[in-house]
Design a protein around this motif. Sequence first.
Motif, PDB file in Angstrom:
ATOM      1  N   LEU A  88       0.842  -1.186   0.000  1.00 28.93           N
ATOM      2  CA  LEU A  88       0.000   0.000   0.000  1.00 28.93           C
ATOM      3  C   LEU A  88       0.884   1.244   0.000  1.00 28.93           C
ATOM      4  O   LEU A  88       1.817   1.357   0.781  1.00 28.93           O
ATOM      5  CB  LEU A  88      -0.912   0.022   1.227  1.00 28.93           C
ATOM      6  CG  LEU A  88      -1.864  -1.165   1.366  1.00 28.93           C
ATOM      7  CD1 LEU A  88      -2.672  -1.020   2.645  1.00 28.93           C
ATOM      8  CD2 LEU A  88      -2.773  -1.291   0.169  1.00 28.93           C
ATOM      9  N   ALA A  89       0.584   2.172  -0.895  1.00 30.92           N
ATOM     10  CA  ALA A  89       1.392   3.383  -1.010  1.00 30.92           C
ATOM     11  C   ALA A  89       0.485   4.581  -1.239  1.00 30.92           C
ATOM     12  O   ALA A  89      -0.657   4.447  -1.689  1.00 30.92           O
ATOM     13  CB  ALA A  89       2.384   3.246  -2.169  1.00 30.92           C
ATOM     14  N   ALA A  90       1.020   5.745  -0.936  1.00 28.61           N
ATOM     15  CA  ALA A  90       0.276   6.988  -1.144  1.00 28.61           C
ATOM     16  C   ALA A  90       0.299   7.357  -2.625  1.00 28.61           C
ATOM     17  O   ALA A  90       1.224   6.986  -3.350  1.00 28.61           O
ATOM     18  CB  ALA A  90       0.897   8.100  -0.320  1.00 28.61           C
ATOM     19  N   PRO A  91      -0.723   8.081  -3.079  1.00 35.64           N
ATOM     20  CA  PRO A  91      -0.708   8.566  -4.462  1.00 35.64           C
ATOM     21  C   PRO A  91       0.494   9.483  -4.698  1.00 35.64           C
ATOM     22  O   PRO A  91       1.073  10.027  -3.758  1.00 35.64           O
ATOM     23  CB  PRO A  91      -2.032   9.348  -4.576  1.00 35.64           C
ATOM     24  CG  PRO A  91      -2.907   8.784  -3.504  1.00 35.64           C
ATOM     25  CD  PRO A  91      -1.978   8.389  -2.397  1.00 35.64           C
ATOM     26  N   GLN A  92       0.859   9.656  -5.959  1.00 37.34           N
ATOM     27  CA  GLN A  92       2.007  10.493  -6.328  1.00 37.34           C
ATOM     28  C   GLN A  92       1.855  11.906  -5.773  1.00 37.34           C
ATOM     29  O   GLN A  92       0.780  12.479  -5.810  1.00 37.34           O
ATOM     30  CB  GLN A  92       2.135  10.571  -7.862  1.00 37.34           C
ATOM     31  CG  GLN A  92       2.632   9.307  -8.497  1.00 37.34           C
ATOM     32  CD  GLN A  92       4.102   9.046  -8.171  1.00 37.34           C
ATOM     33  OE1 GLN A  92       4.814   9.930  -7.719  1.00 37.34           O
ATOM     34  NE2 GLN A  92       4.540   7.822  -8.392  1.00 37.34           N
TER      35      GLN A  92
END
Length: 105
Positions: free
Chosen positions: A56-60
């Motif tokens: 899971l990662a944050a949007p750009q």
Amino acid sequence: MTSPDEFPPEPPRLRALRRLVTTLTIVLIAGVIVVVVLLVIRLSRISAPPEFPDHLAAPQGESVRAATMGTGWNAIVTRDDSGVERIHILRPDGTIRQTVEVTVE
């Protein structure tokens, strides 16, 4: 005259009071031991919290400020370069289900 080793007989009420105090002392000691044992048992079961999934990662352009996990969903709080904070609700596979912009009043 009576010798110092001889005592008058103990009155029945005094004997009952002595037994009551002794019994209550034993019960109190047993209760404290039970509470300590239960605390040790309960606190020894505490496990480490689950780790947040790596995929899971944050949007750009946004940095993660906080994260939490629910049943079947994950959430991340992000802040972009302009200072706007958003809450992203994510599916278990990492795709965004919902985004809420946080406004401070």
